[in-house]
Each structure stands twice: as structure tokens, then as C-alpha cells.
Enzyme design. Sequence first.
Site, PDB file in Angstrom:
ATOM      1  N   HIS A  48       8.191   8.418   4.392  1.00  0.00           N
ATOM      2  CA  HIS A  48       6.979   9.228   4.573  1.00  0.00           C
ATOM      3  C   HIS A  48       7.196  10.696   4.210  1.00  0.00           C
ATOM      4  O   HIS A  48       6.305  11.514   4.415  1.00  0.00           O
ATOM      5  CB  HIS A  48       6.415   9.120   6.001  1.00  0.00           C
ATOM      6  N   GLU A  65      -0.649  -1.854   5.224  1.00  0.00           N
ATOM      7  CA  GLU A  65       0.234  -1.757   6.396  1.00  0.00           C
ATOM      8  C   GLU A  65       0.118  -0.394   7.066  1.00  0.00           C
ATOM      9  O   GLU A  65       0.285  -0.270   8.283  1.00  0.00           O
ATOM     10  CB  GLU A  65       1.684  -2.010   5.968  1.00  0.00           C
ATOM     11  N   GLU A  66      -0.170   0.645   6.274  1.00  0.00           N
ATOM     12  CA  GLU A  66      -0.059   2.014   6.773  1.00  0.00           C
ATOM     13  C   GLU A  66      -1.225   2.474   7.651  1.00  0.00           C
ATOM     14  O   GLU A  66      -1.072   3.430   8.413  1.00  0.00           O
ATOM     15  CB  GLU A  66       0.074   2.995   5.591  1.00  0.00           C
ATOM     16  N   ASP A  79       0.831  -1.205   0.000  1.00  0.00           N
ATOM     17  CA  ASP A  79       0.000   0.000   0.000  1.00  0.00           C
ATOM     18  C   ASP A  79       0.869   1.261   0.000  1.00  0.00           C
ATOM     19  O   ASP A  79       2.050   1.225   0.327  1.00  0.00           O
ATOM     20  CB  ASP A  79      -0.941   0.014   1.203  1.00  0.00           C
TER      21      ASP A  79
END
Length: 395
Positions: A366, A139-140, A81
Site C-alpha cells: 500500500h 478485495e480492497e 484489484d
Amino acid sequence: MRKKLMEMLEARKDEIIHIRRYLHENPELSFKEEKTAQYILDFYKGKDVEVQSNVGNGHGIIVTIKGGKPGKTIALRADFDALPILEETGLPFKSKNEGVMHACGHDGHTAYLMVLADCLIQLKDEFPGTIKIIHQHAEEVPPGGAKSIVDSGALNDVENIFGIHLLPMAKAGNVGYHSGYSFAGRSYFKLGIQGVGGHGSSPHLANDAIVAGSYFVTAVQTIISRRLNPMDMGVITIGSFDGKGTFNVIKDCVELEGDIRYMTEETKVTIEKEVRRIVKGIEAEFGVQCELTYISDYPPLYNNPDVTAMVKEILESTNDPDIKEVVEYPQLSPSDDFAYYLEKIPGCYFYIGCTPKEIEKPYFNHNPKFDIDEDALIVAAKSVGYVVCGYYGLE
């Protein structure tokens, strides 16, 4: 087999990069990765493996590779993702989905594992045991995809699990490990404070929610400095303080949101207890009403010491020019839902250096300018390939 596998991976380095760039151009957010999942499923079409789709609470995929002889079952995981970030890299293959970006390296995770899995499929008659390839969604965003995959029972027969994360803490060729608690656990909170509004000239007739909220911001930091053992890791971040109003009006309500990190379950419990205690104190001290939402999601990530020692020994003995150094990393404060696998299955989550060439101070995961040295992808594929061969005792 090990020599064959490495030669196959080296011959397909450009393919790994191609897949990574395709995924980077076409990112999808957590729980919305329909096209990414289909791209992965299409890759395995016609191959002699069992493929399960929609595993867990989203688009999870498990590819089961059965070896030519009976033996232990292991799992390898990569997440796929992306993040709600507007990309600022200027790459020729930058995101085509505006406001969505692979800013954490999951495109690279997926690319290396797809090609490694295909090589293992071609060599499956030469190893004993079964390898489950986990292409994991979401996952995020909590609750994440990992816990639901574990809860599905699809990994009940897995004895050990392995995964990697690309981190720009070192150049390509650097492989890092840490034994024991390695990534932090994470909790989220939202606090609503209801006071009484009024005129800025007459604070005695109002009950200022901003003052109460400001006190909370300061008070919760004393949890870290005065309630935790100095040897324990803990972080409390107030990421949002929504109290905008007019300059001469006393605000009647505010809302705060925060992020909490910790390295042990004991610290997690202590921080939550103290946050709740401070909230009750603010209600009593300032005469306000508070509504606290407190959610603990990803647990601390614990690398099994014995499995991690095995990974370290295998990687240190490769004598591979692409793997230049194997070093111990410190505990790291990010969180990852790989921790859910490790709660049930002994394993190791280790790190692949990926700082872009000619850059001394890279943008961390990020960041809208995050990028990797794509040479790190072959390092990832080889490292996990060596671990698989070493695990099964294959030379």
C-alpha cells in the site's frame, strides 16, 4: 506429476513476469476491473475448462478444472484489484492509469495463478478431484468480493481452500505460515459531533465540538489499554479529524473517521461496545449531539490448524532450490477478505517473501513505492503447485 508441473512452471517463469507487468501497467480499482477481468477471461478461451464470469457482486471469475478421476474439490484464489494510489516506483512498466496502482501485489497473485492454472489444465487427467480457480475482484474495498462469491453458492462443494499473499517481510525464497488467527478483522467508524459555535473570546457561550472530539480521540485509546486483555490484539486509529475553521471561531461541528483492527470476534464485540459507551459519555459530558456510523467488514482470518500443518509439511519436504526456507510468521494486523472463505471452508492463507534485491528496508504493501522481487512469483506458483500435488498425494 509433481516433477512435470514444476518443470512446466519453470519454463514459463518469464511468462508469469510478463503477465504481472502487463497487469501492473493497467491497474483498475475495486468493482471497476472490467478490462482486467476480460484479460483473464481471454487467457482461458479455448481451454478445456468451465469458466464462470461475473460471479458475486462484481467481476469475479471461477475456472473449474475437473481431474481425470473423481476426488475432493479444492479451490485456489488470487485477487486482481488495485488501489487509488499515485505510483512513485519509477519502474519502466509503472501504472498507465494515473492515481491507480497495484501497490499490494495483486498483479503478482493473478499472474502466478493464471499460469499455474493453465499448467494444471494440461495435467488434469493425471490428478483425482476438481480444482476451482478463483480470480477475485474487489478485495480492497468493503464489502469486498469474497463474501459475495461464497454467498453465490459456487463454492458449496469445495472441501479446502488455499491462497497466498506477497509480503516484503523477507527475500524471495522465503515462505511463511501461521496457524489459527493470522490476519486481523476490521471495522470502520465515522463520528459526527454537533456542538454550538461561538467567538473564541467567549467559550462559555459556545459548546466546542473540537474539544469534545479531541477527548474522544484520547478516550478511545483507553479501550486498548484498559478494556482489552493484554494478551489480545487490538488497534484503534483515527485517520481523519475534519474540524478546520478559523483561528478565533469556536467550531460547532467536527467529523472523525477511524479504523479498528482485532484478532478475535470477542475483541471485536468488546471494542464496539466500548466505542459506543464513550460516545454516549461525550454527549453527556460536553452537551453535544453525536451521530455514530459503525460498520464491521472483514472478519479475522483463521487458518485451519490441520490444513496449515499439512501445508507446512508439504513445503518443508519439497527440496526445491527456489523455496529456500519455510518459517512461521507472527500474527499480522492487516485484513483480507480471504477470511470470508475460511469462515466456511477449512484452508490456509500463507505468505511469499518478495523484498526487492539489494534492499534491506523495503516499502510495505500500500506504499506508492511498493515493489517486489519478481523471483517471488515462481516461488508462489511452485509453492501452491506443491500444495496441490501434496494434497492429492501425487509424487
